[in-house]
Design a protein around this motif. Structure first.
Motif, PDB file in Angstrom:
ATOM      1  N   GLU A  83       0.863  -1.182   0.000  1.00 54.10           N
ATOM      2  CA  GLU A  83       0.000   0.000   0.000  1.00 54.10           C
ATOM      3  C   GLU A  83       0.899   1.231   0.000  1.00 54.10           C
ATOM      4  OE1 GLU A  83      -2.253  -0.416   3.567  1.00 54.10           O
ATOM      5  OE2 GLU A  83      -3.305  -2.235   2.881  1.00 54.10           O
ATOM      6  N   GLN A  84       0.322   2.364  -0.401  1.00 54.91           N
ATOM      7  CA  GLN A  84       1.130   3.581  -0.459  1.00 54.91           C
ATOM      8  C   GLN A  84       1.672   3.949   0.923  1.00 54.91           C
ATOM      9  OE1 GLN A  84      -1.546   6.287  -2.557  1.00 54.91           O
ATOM     10  NE2 GLN A  84      -0.319   6.030  -4.410  1.00 54.91           N
ATOM     11  N   GLY A  85       0.950   3.614   1.948  1.00 54.61           N
ATOM     12  CA  GLY A  85       1.402   3.893   3.305  1.00 54.61           C
ATOM     13  C   GLY A  85       2.605   3.069   3.728  1.00 54.61           C
ATOM     14  N   ASP A  86       2.962   2.069   2.942  1.00 53.91           N
ATOM     15  CA  ASP A  86       4.152   1.278   3.245  1.00 53.91           C
ATOM     16  C   ASP A  86       5.425   1.974   2.785  1.00 53.91           C
ATOM     17  OD1 ASP A  86       2.387  -1.752   2.263  1.00 53.91           O
ATOM     18  OD2 ASP A  86       2.476  -0.746   4.211  1.00 53.91           O
ATOM     19  N   GLY A 101      29.188 -11.156  32.289  1.00 54.82           N
ATOM     20  CA  GLY A 101      30.512 -11.452  32.818  1.00 54.82           C
ATOM     21  C   GLY A 101      31.646 -10.933  31.967  1.00 54.82           C
ATOM     22  N   LEU A 102      31.338 -10.472  30.734  1.00 56.12           N
ATOM     23  CA  LEU A 102      32.410  -9.944  29.900  1.00 56.12           C
ATOM     24  C   LEU A 102      32.516  -8.448  30.110  1.00 56.12           C
ATOM     25  CD1 LEU A 102      31.994 -11.810  26.506  1.00 56.12           C
ATOM     26  CD2 LEU A 102      33.687 -12.206  28.277  1.00 56.12           C
ATOM     27  N   ALA A 103      33.713  -7.934  30.106  1.00 56.15           N
ATOM     28  CA  ALA A 103      33.919  -6.488  30.220  1.00 56.15           C
ATOM     29  C   ALA A 103      33.718  -5.854  28.845  1.00 56.15           C
ATOM     30  CB  ALA A 103      35.316  -6.213  30.734  1.00 56.15           C
ATOM     31  N   GLY A 104      33.529  -4.578  28.848  1.00 58.03           N
ATOM     32  CA  GLY A 104      33.380  -3.872  27.571  1.00 58.03           C
ATOM     33  C   GLY A 104      31.973  -3.356  27.408  1.00 58.03           C
ATOM     34  N   GLY A 105      31.853  -2.067  27.238  1.00 63.63           N
ATOM     35  CA  GLY A 105      30.517  -1.483  27.179  1.00 63.63           C
ATOM     36  C   GLY A 105      29.700  -1.968  26.010  1.00 63.63           C
ATOM     37  N   GLY A 106      30.331  -2.176  24.869  1.00 66.30           N
ATOM     38  CA  GLY A 106      29.563  -2.555  23.688  1.00 66.30           C
ATOM     39  C   GLY A 106      28.884  -3.887  23.868  1.00 66.30           C
ATOM     40  N   THR A 107      29.552  -4.846  24.438  1.00 63.49           N
ATOM     41  CA  THR A 107      28.973  -6.166  24.614  1.00 63.49           C
ATOM     42  C   THR A 107      27.910  -6.137  25.698  1.00 63.49           C
ATOM     43  OG1 THR A 107      31.012  -7.196  23.907  1.00 63.49           O
ATOM     44  CG2 THR A 107      29.491  -8.548  25.167  1.00 63.49           C
ATOM     45  N   ARG A 108      28.197  -5.484  26.791  1.00 63.94           N
ATOM     46  CA  ARG A 108      27.264  -5.488  27.900  1.00 63.94           C
ATOM     47  C   ARG A 108      25.968  -4.770  27.549  1.00 63.94           C
ATOM     48  NH1 ARG A 108      29.652  -2.870  32.748  1.00 63.94           N
ATOM     49  NH2 ARG A 108      27.711  -3.524  33.652  1.00 63.94           N
ATOM     50  N   THR A 109      26.028  -3.752  26.721  1.00 65.55           N
ATOM     51  CA  THR A 109      24.808  -3.022  26.397  1.00 65.55           C
ATOM     52  C   THR A 109      24.173  -3.516  25.108  1.00 65.55           C
ATOM     53  OG1 THR A 109      26.023  -1.323  25.184  1.00 65.55           O
ATOM     54  CG2 THR A 109      25.658  -0.947  27.533  1.00 65.55           C
ATOM     55  N   ASP A 110      24.767  -4.478  24.443  1.00 63.65           N
ATOM     56  CA  ASP A 110      24.177  -5.041  23.241  1.00 63.65           C
ATOM     57  C   ASP A 110      23.909  -3.964  22.193  1.00 63.65           C
ATOM     58  OD1 ASP A 110      21.228  -6.883  22.331  1.00 63.65           O
ATOM     59  OD2 ASP A 110      23.321  -7.285  21.837  1.00 63.65           O
ATOM     60  N   THR A 111      24.906  -3.175  21.911  1.00 70.52           N
ATOM     61  CA  THR A 111      24.785  -2.075  20.955  1.00 70.52           C
ATOM     62  C   THR A 111      24.382  -2.593  19.589  1.00 70.52           C
ATOM     63  OG1 THR A 111      26.460  -0.824  22.146  1.00 70.52           O
ATOM     64  CG2 THR A 111      26.041  -0.187  19.859  1.00 70.52           C
ATOM     65  N   GLN A 112      23.433  -1.897  18.972  1.00 71.96           N
ATOM     66  CA  GLN A 112      22.958  -2.279  17.646  1.00 71.96           C
ATOM     67  C   GLN A 112      23.697  -1.491  16.571  1.00 71.96           C
ATOM     68  OE1 GLN A 112      18.647  -2.085  17.420  1.00 71.96           O
ATOM     69  NE2 GLN A 112      18.451  -2.973  19.463  1.00 71.96           N
ATOM     70  N   TYR A 113      23.992  -2.181  15.477  1.00 70.93           N
ATOM     71  CA  TYR A 113      24.660  -1.574  14.334  1.00 70.93           C
ATOM     72  C   TYR A 113      23.728  -1.684  13.137  1.00 70.93           C
ATOM     73  CZ  TYR A 113      28.624  -1.635  17.432  1.00 70.93           C
ATOM     74  OH  TYR A 113      29.444  -1.428  18.508  1.00 70.93           O
ATOM     75  N   PHE A 114      23.511  -0.549  12.487  1.00 68.26           N
ATOM     76  CA  PHE A 114      22.500  -0.470  11.439  1.00 68.26           C
ATOM     77  C   PHE A 114      23.085  -0.588  10.043  1.00 68.26           C
ATOM     78  CE2 PHE A 114      18.515   0.786  13.513  1.00 68.26           C
ATOM     79  CZ  PHE A 114      18.967   1.023  14.792  1.00 68.26           C
ATOM     80  N   GLY A 115      22.275  -1.127   9.147  1.00 69.09           N
ATOM     81  CA  GLY A 115      22.607  -1.126   7.742  1.00 69.09           C
ATOM     82  C   GLY A 115      22.188   0.178   7.087  1.00 69.09           C
ATOM     83  N   PRO A 116      22.426   0.307   5.778  1.00 60.72           N
ATOM     84  CA  PRO A 116      22.121   1.555   5.072  1.00 60.72           C
ATOM     85  C   PRO A 116      20.636   1.726   4.768  1.00 60.72           C
ATOM     86  CG  PRO A 116      23.024  -0.049   3.562  1.00 60.72           C
ATOM     87  CD  PRO A 116      23.118  -0.661   4.919  1.00 60.72           C
ATOM     88  N   GLY A 117      19.861   0.661   4.907  1.00 57.26           N
ATOM     89  CA  GLY A 117      18.433   0.755   4.675  1.00 57.26           C
ATOM     90  C   GLY A 117      18.022   0.449   3.247  1.00 57.26           C
ATOM     91  N   THR A 118      16.749   0.074   3.105  1.00 60.38           N
ATOM     92  CA  THR A 118      16.111  -0.082   1.794  1.00 60.38           C
ATOM     93  C   THR A 118      14.979   0.926   1.729  1.00 60.38           C
ATOM     94  OG1 THR A 118      16.584  -2.457   1.584  1.00 60.38           O
ATOM     95  CG2 THR A 118      14.728  -1.579   0.316  1.00 60.38           C
ATOM     96  N   ARG A 119      15.051   1.802   0.738  1.00 64.50           N
ATOM     97  CA  ARG A 119      13.986   2.794   0.586  1.00 64.50           C
ATOM     98  C   ARG A 119      12.923   2.238  -0.348  1.00 64.50           C
ATOM     99  NH1 ARG A 119      12.872   7.462   2.141  1.00 64.50           N
ATOM    100  NH2 ARG A 119      14.958   7.957   2.943  1.00 64.50           N
ATOM    101  N   LEU A 120      11.721   2.104   0.177  1.00 60.88           N
ATOM    102  CA  LEU A 120      10.600   1.584  -0.607  1.00 60.88           C
ATOM    103  C   LEU A 120       9.667   2.720  -0.991  1.00 60.88           C
ATOM    104  CD1 LEU A 120       8.799  -0.738  -1.690  1.00 60.88           C
ATOM    105  CD2 LEU A 120       7.706  -0.783   0.568  1.00 60.88           C
ATOM    106  N   THR A 121       9.351   2.768  -2.262  1.00 62.84           N
ATOM    107  CA  THR A 121       8.349   3.711  -2.769  1.00 62.84           C
ATOM    108  C   THR A 121       7.244   2.907  -3.419  1.00 62.84           C
ATOM    109  OG1 THR A 121      10.032   5.399  -3.185  1.00 62.84           O
ATOM    110  CG2 THR A 121       7.904   5.663  -4.291  1.00 62.84           C
ATOM    111  N   VAL A 122       6.027   3.085  -2.932  1.00 64.37           N
ATOM    112  CA  VAL A 122       4.868   2.396  -3.496  1.00 64.37           C
ATOM    113  C   VAL A 122       4.041   3.414  -4.268  1.00 64.37           C
ATOM    114  CG1 VAL A 122       2.833   0.998  -3.012  1.00 64.37           C
ATOM    115  CG2 VAL A 122       4.864   0.802  -1.554  1.00 64.37           C
ATOM    116  N   LEU A 123       3.901   3.162  -5.559  1.00 64.55           N
ATOM    117  CA  LEU A 123       3.175   4.111  -6.421  1.00 64.55           C
ATOM    118  C   LEU A 123       1.678   3.810  -6.463  1.00 64.55           C
ATOM    119  CD1 LEU A 123       5.743   4.189  -9.355  1.00 64.55           C
ATOM    120  CD2 LEU A 123       5.547   5.769  -7.433  1.00 64.55           C
TER     121      LEU A 123
END
Lengths: 123, 111
Positions: A83-86, A101-123
């Protein structure tokens, strides 16, 4: 490049068609997330996988949306009868998961790393 | 979920320091403060995170108030490439998997 990758980067489709997006997370990451972002807004959570198990789905994820992560590696997000709203940017992220039990802020906080994304256009 | 409040937009001159504020008066003791930024047409990029102490990395510094009800992301010398939307996010990794983004602060860097 060892970051999160997404394919395609852009997708234009007609209303009513089905589309499928792919996400390849960082290789050692066992958690994978999908978000959706519309213009001028921050990303909104859609769903989350730990390995191959889909553990959480937002109510934003209607019945037309389905996500899979069959072998705990890459993931696909399918939208049926678009749908266009998508129309939006669909973002994938991955994280290592908590390791008590592991040291390191990144592991303990489960930091998320993002991809560049997919841009969807519905006509 | 605890909420964050950020200014909609800020401007800075190139090569000057930038202080991006974030208010989070309802933060819980186990919430980590994360900062991400999103450049045009890209996915969010991790900047820094902290719990109680001030943190520094190669990208920025994070100053956390003693009562943890606010924090400030510091870019020591802004460049044109720092122009982006900056998001301040709270998350307790023991309670939830997801990030809840607000609308962030759009930083404009003037040459």
């Amino acid at each position: 490049d060892t970051g999160v990758s997404q394919d395609p980067r852009h997708k234009i489709t007609k209303r009513g068609q089905n589309v499928t997006f792919r996400c390849d997370p960082i290789s050692e990451h066992n958690r994978l997330y999908w978000y959706r972002q519309t213009l001028g807004q921050g990303p909104e959570f859609l769903t989350y996988f730990q390995n191959e198990a889909q553990l959480e789905k937002s109510r934003l994820l209607s019945d037309r949306f389905s996500a899979e992560r069959p072998k705990g590696s890459f993931s696909t997000l399918e939208i049926q009868r678009t749908e266009q709203g998508d129309s939006a940017m669909y973002l994938c992220a991955s994280s290592l998961g908590l390791r008590p039990g592991l040291a390191g802020g990144g592991t303990r906080t489960d930091t998320q790393y993002f991809g560049p994304g997919t841009r969807l256009t519905v006509l | 979920d605890a909420k964050t409040t950020q200014p909609n937009s800020m401007e800075s001159n190139e090569e000057e320091p930038v202080h991006l504020p974030c208010n989070h008066s309802t933060i819980s003791g186990t919430d980590y403060i994360h900062w991400y930024r999103q450049l045009p047409s890209q996915g969010p990029e991790y900047v820094i995170h902290g719990l109680t102490s001030n943190v520094n990395n190669r990208m920025a510094s994070l100053a956390i108030a003693e009562d943890r009800k606010s924090s400030t992301l510091i870019l020591h010398r802004a460049t044109l490439r720092d122009a982006a939307v900056y998001y301040c996010i709270l998350r307790d990794p023991g309670r939830t998997y997801k990030y809840i983004f607000g609308t962030g602060t759009r930083l404009k860097v003037l040459a």
